[in-house]
Design a protein around this motif. Structure first.
Motif, PDB file in Angstrom:
ATOM      1  N   ARG A  10       0.737  -1.268   0.258  1.00 22.47           N
ATOM      2  CA  ARG A  10      -0.120  -0.144  -0.287  1.00 22.47           C
ATOM      3  C   ARG A  10       0.629   1.411  -0.122  1.00 22.47           C
ATOM      4  N   ARG A  11       0.466   2.292  -0.252  1.00 21.33           N
ATOM      5  CA  ARG A  11       1.129   3.498  -0.725  1.00 21.33           C
ATOM      6  C   ARG A  11      -0.049   4.648   0.681  1.00 21.33           C
ATOM      7  N   VAL A  12       1.396   4.665   2.030  1.00 19.97           N
ATOM      8  CA  VAL A  12       1.002   4.821   3.134  1.00 19.97           C
ATOM      9  C   VAL A  12       1.772   6.624   3.614  1.00 19.97           C
ATOM     10  N   GLY A  13       0.867   7.484   4.128  1.00 23.18           N
ATOM     11  CA  GLY A  13       1.943   7.966   4.849  1.00 23.18           C
ATOM     12  C   GLY A  13       0.973   8.339   5.543  1.00 23.18           C
ATOM     13  N   LEU A  14       1.968   8.917   6.870  1.00 22.57           N
ATOM     14  CA  LEU A  14       1.604   8.852   8.638  1.00 22.57           C
ATOM     15  C   LEU A  14       2.112  10.640   9.250  1.00 22.57           C
ATOM     16  N   LEU A  15       0.791  10.892   9.553  1.00 23.91           N
ATOM     17  CA  LEU A  15       0.381  11.964   9.847  1.00 23.91           C
ATOM     18  C   LEU A  15       0.655  11.799  11.708  1.00 23.91           C
ATOM     19  N   ASP A  16       1.593  12.696  12.191  1.00 29.49           N
ATOM     20  CA  ASP A  16       1.889  12.688  13.681  1.00 29.49           C
ATOM     21  C   ASP A  16       0.934  14.098  14.009  1.00 29.49           C
ATOM     22  N   ALA A  17      -0.274  13.811  14.925  1.00 30.13           N
ATOM     23  CA  ALA A  17      -1.322  14.759  15.174  1.00 30.13           C
ATOM     24  C   ALA A  17      -1.379  14.839  16.195  1.00 30.13           C
ATOM     25  N   ASP A  18      -0.372  14.346  16.983  1.00 30.43           N
ATOM     26  CA  ASP A  18       0.427  15.191  18.793  1.00 30.43           C
ATOM     27  C   ASP A  18       1.403  15.700  18.702  1.00 30.43           C
ATOM     28  N   ILE A  19       0.009  17.272  18.371  1.00 30.57           N
ATOM     29  CA  ILE A  19       1.561  18.411  18.664  1.00 30.57           C
ATOM     30  C   ILE A  19       1.654  18.496  20.099  1.00 30.57           C
ATOM     31  N   TYR A  20       1.453  18.796  21.117  1.00 30.73           N
ATOM     32  CA  TYR A  20       2.098  18.936  22.438  1.00 30.73           C
ATOM     33  C   TYR A  20       2.974  17.018  22.547  1.00 30.73           C
ATOM     34  N   GLY A  21       3.057  16.280  21.827  1.00 25.18           N
ATOM     35  CA  GLY A  21       3.657  14.684  22.393  1.00 25.18           C
ATOM     36  C   GLY A  21       3.892  14.837  20.788  1.00 25.18           C
ATOM     37  N   PRO A  22       4.720  15.431  20.004  1.00 29.81           N
ATOM     38  CA  PRO A  22       5.646  14.007  18.527  1.00 29.81           C
ATOM     39  C   PRO A  22       6.267  13.089  19.415  1.00 29.81           C
ATOM     40  N   SER A  23       5.718  11.795  18.538  1.00 30.12           N
ATOM     41  CA  SER A  23       6.754  10.887  18.824  1.00 30.12           C
ATOM     42  C   SER A  23       7.109  10.583  17.410  1.00 30.12           C
ATOM     43  N   GLN A  24       6.674  10.349  16.353  1.00 27.33           N
ATOM     44  CA  GLN A  24       6.573   9.979  15.528  1.00 27.33           C
ATOM     45  C   GLN A  24       8.186   9.638  14.709  1.00 27.33           C
ATOM     46  N   PRO A  25       8.646  10.949  15.414  1.00 30.41           N
ATOM     47  CA  PRO A  25      10.225  11.117  14.525  1.00 30.41           C
ATOM     48  C   PRO A  25      10.835  10.355  14.544  1.00 30.41           C
ATOM     49  N   ARG A  26      11.109  10.234  16.539  1.00 33.25           N
ATOM     50  CA  ARG A  26      12.156   8.607  17.328  1.00 33.25           C
ATOM     51  C   ARG A  26      11.841   7.308  16.784  1.00 33.25           C
TER      52      ARG A  26
END
Length: 356
Positions: free
Chosen positions: A141-157
Motif C-alpha cells: 500500500r502507498r501509506v502516509g503517516l501524520l503525527d497529529a499529537d502536536i504537544y507530544g510528537p513521538s513519530q520522528p523518534r
C-alpha cells in the motif's frame, strides 16, 4: 443583511501577497470585527520593512471587503509586529489560526484517512500507528503517516527520522520518507526538547497546515496518529476531512476501557465510523521461561467490541522488542516473528475490508 466573519475571511483569502500566499493563509489578519454594516480589521506585517511594501495589499483588501453585500464601511489598518529585520530564511511556519474551508475534503491524492485514537495516553497508540503504517507499506500500500499529537510528537523518534522537511516555495511542505512510509510531524520542525505552548486555535491551524500544505502525493491511506482524549485536534480532523474511520486502541483493563468508551462516543457524535477496536499489551511472554502473563488483564477490548457491535481487529502483545524497536527508530513490524506477524495480520484485515 450583515456579512458573516467567514465571508469576510473568504474575501481576504483571495488577496495575494507579493512573496506568496495570501492574508489569511499567512495569518496576517488581526482584530477582525463585524458590527452590522461596518467591518474593521488590522493587517499585521512581520516587521516595518515588510509593512512598507504592503500598502497596495491593504488597499486591495479594503476594496474586496467593501464590495461584499451588506458592507457600508470598512476600516483596514496596516501595522507591523516589530522593527525591520533581514528577510527570513525560506521555509514554512507551522502554527496559525485556522482558515475557513469549503467543507470536508481530503488532501489532494489521499484516498482514505484512518485515525488511530485512544481515550487516554499510555496505551501504545503511537506505537500501533507507526507499526500499522509500516505493515501496510510492506503489503504494497502507498501509506502516509501524520503525527497529529502536536504537544507530544513521538513519530520522528519511532520512525528514525531527524531531518527537517524541505519547502521550495515557503508554502508547500515536502514530507520525509522512512521505511516505505511518507510521514510528517511537527516534531521534525522543532528541536527535540522544544515544547509547543499553544491554545486551541493554534493547534487547529497547525493540523490544517499539516493536512493541506504537505505534498502527500498519491496515497492509498493516510494514518493519523491522534493525541489522546477528545479535544480540538479530533474535532478538527473529523470536521475538515472525509474520514474513512477510526481505530480505537486500548489496553484490556477497566480503567483504560472507561476512557476508550469516551473516544468511541465522541466519534459517534461526530458521525465518524469506528472501524474496530485493538487490544494492545494484551499478553506478555517471558523471554527466559516462556510463561505467558496477562499483566493488564485479557479480553476486555474484545468483549467491549462485541458489546457495542464493532469489529475486534486483534490483540497485540506487550514485548521488549516493541519498545527497543520504537526507541531505535525501526518499528518492529519491519522484521519477522510473532509481533511483526500480528501487525501484518491487522494490516491484511484492513486491506481485505477495503479500509486501507
Amino acid at each position: 443583511m450583515s456579512p458573516s466573519r467567514d465571508t469576510v475571511l473568504a474575501a481576504l483569502s483571495r488577496i495575494d501577497l507579493p512573496d506568496g500566499g495570501d492574508l489569511v493563509s499567512r495569518d496576517m489578519v488581526r482584530a477582525l470585527s463585524v458590527e452590522g454594516d461596518t467591518v474593521r480589521f488590522v493587517i499585521e506585517a512581520q516587521d516595518a520593512g515588510q509593512a512598507a511594501g504592503l500598502e497596495p495589499v491593504r488597499a486591495a483588501a479594503q476594496a474586496a471587503v467593501a464590495a461584499l453585500e451588506g458592507v457600508q464601511t470598512v476600516s483596514a489598518v496596516l501595522t507591523a509586529h516589530g522593527p525591520a529585520s533581514k528577510p527570513p530564511a525560506q521555509g514554512v511556519k507551522i502554527g496559525r489560526h485556522p482558515t475557513p474551508g469549503k467543507g470536508p475534503e481530503n488532501p489532494t491524492g489521499v484516498d482514505r484517512i484512518l485515525a488511530v485514537a485512544s481515550g487516554k495516553g499510555g496505551v501504545g497508540k503511537s506505537t500501533v500507528a507507526s507499526n500499522l503504517a509500516v505493515a501496510l507499506a510492506r503489503q504494497g500500500r502507498r501509506v502516509g503517516l501524520l503525527d497529529a499529537d502536536i504537544y507530544g510528537p513521538s513519530q520522528p523518534r519511532m520512525m528514525g527520522v531527524n531531518r527537517r522537511p524541505a519547502s521550495g516555495d515557503g508554502q508547500t511542505i515536502e514530507p520525509v520518507t522512512a521505511h516505505g512510509v511518507t510521514m510528517m510531524s511537527i516534531g521534525l520542525m522543532l528541536d527535540e526538547d522544544q515544547a509547543v505552548i499553544w491554545r486551541g486555535p493554534m493547534l487547529m491551524g497547525a493540523l490544517q497546515q499539516l493536512l493541506g500544505q504537505v505534498n502527500w502525493g498519491r496515497l492509498d491511506v493516510l494514518i493519523v496518529d491522534l493525541p489522546p482524549g477528545t479535544g480540538d485536534i479530533q474535532l478538527t480532523l473529523c470536521q475538515r476531512t472525509k474520514m474513512t474511520g477510526a481505530l480505537v486502541v486500548s489496553t484490556p483493563q477497566d480503567v483504560a476501557l472507561l476512557d476508550a468508551r469516551k473516544a468511541i462516543d465522541m466519534f459517534a457524535k461526530l458521525k465518524t465510523p469506528v472501524l474496530g477496536l485493538i487490544e494492545n499489551m494484551s499478553s506478555y511472554v517471558c523471554p527466559n521461561c516462556g510463561h505467558e502473563a496477562h499483566i493488564f488483564g485479557h479480553g476486555g477490548v474484545a468483549a467491549e467490541a462485541e458489546r457495542i457491535g464493532v469489529p475486534f481487529l486483534g490483540a497485540l502483545p506487550l514485548a521488549l522488542e516493541v519498545r527497543e524497536a520504537g526507541d531505535g527508530g525501526r518499528p518492529v513490524a519491519l522484521g519477522d516473528g510473532p509481533v511483526a506477524e500480528a501487525y501484518g495480520q491487522l494490516a491484511a484485515r484492513l486491506i481485505g475490508g477495503g479500509m486501507a
